[in-house]
Write an enzyme that holds these catalytic residues in place. Sequence first.
Site, short mmCIF file in Angstrom:
data_model
loop_
_atom_site.label_atom_id
_atom_site.label_comp_id
_atom_site.label_asym_id
_atom_site.label_seq_id
_atom_site.Cartn_x
_atom_site.Cartn_y
_atom_site.Cartn_z
N SER A 165 0.95 -1.07 -0.14
CA SER A 165 0.09 0.03 -0.05
C SER A 165 0.94 1.16 0.10
CB SER A 165 -0.94 0.01 1.14
OG SER A 165 -1.85 0.80 1.06
N ASP A 261 -9.62 -3.85 -5.03
CA ASP A 261 -9.05 -2.63 -4.45
C ASP A 261 -9.14 -1.27 -5.23
OD1 ASP A 261 -7.41 -0.84 -3.32
OD2 ASP A 261 -5.59 -2.29 -3.57
N HIS A 291 -8.20 -4.64 -0.73
CA HIS A 291 -6.96 -4.27 -0.37
C HIS A 291 -6.54 -4.58 0.88
CE1 HIS A 291 -3.87 -0.78 -0.14
NE2 HIS A 291 -4.23 -0.77 0.88
#
Length: 331
Positions: A165, A261, A291
Amino acid sequence: MSRMPLRTRLFTAVLDRLGHDTVENLDLEEIRRLRAAVAPTRAPYTWVTGAVPRGVRIEEATFEARDGHGIPVRVYRPAAPGPHPVVVFLHGGGWVLGDPRGYDPLSGFIADAVPSVVLSIDYRMAPEHPAPQAALDCVDAVRWAAGAAARFGGDAERTAVCGDSAGGNLAAVVCQVVRDEGGPRIAHQALLYPGVDATQSFPSVRQLANAPVLTLSSINAFLELYVVRSGLSREDPLVSPLFAESLEGLPPALVQTADLDPLRDEGQAYAAQLAAAGVSVRATTYLGAPHGFMSFPGATVCGPQARLELATELSRHLGTDRAVPRATGGR
């Protein structure tokens, strides 16, 4: 777009209900309290997160950043004799949340499965430290690792960066900065559902605006705290590595994305641009995954496979010639 498996839907519903998707409503005190909240490393939590493998030793270290500030590092050493390659790990959390301790299961897995010495960096975060502070800390971390790896049984000649991320964003930025500034050499970059485009120009950001785990409103809040308040342009490569003038000469890459995501499209686009620039890339999109899924493999169908792919790619590029196929999401 695929459907999310039932176990994943149930887990993410509970996760979101507990308030992990409300950063836009938090003040600084609440942000700091949430950073310190870490899931226990025992059952039943480890049925979801995976356990730190037996034999992996965890230590604490510190290095001095360019401004003299001490940056904490969490060190994971495998049980197997070394010297081992080094993986500099950069945690996620939108440049605002997260802590290396919260990634003990994933970092421990990498240490054991590659095997490697994992250095997880507790870089400075927004809103106290907006961009590009986190990126600079992570660049400094890679340079420190080049000189300190032997202290932990590591081989600095075989170094990779890995991040998920926001940590994937930072890993991509680090590779570009280190390339432009002449080293040290990075043998591989593993980018797990990275955020690489702060301009939010790809369709999935809007198509999946209300996705579990990460919503558009939270993305906007993270960008406000890290990028907008910094005064940097959203197209500055220090915050949007997708907009680098050139991607030529970057390390071989693994880019893992999740099809449920909001960051899916930009991760896929970055992988495509790396390949177009002549960089060796393996790009995989995991179906039915939201995600952050690498941190809760036991609540997914694909999490263990994604972790094995990660370990295999790191192993291949770091010269260990093996990745140990261990269960990472069960009891």
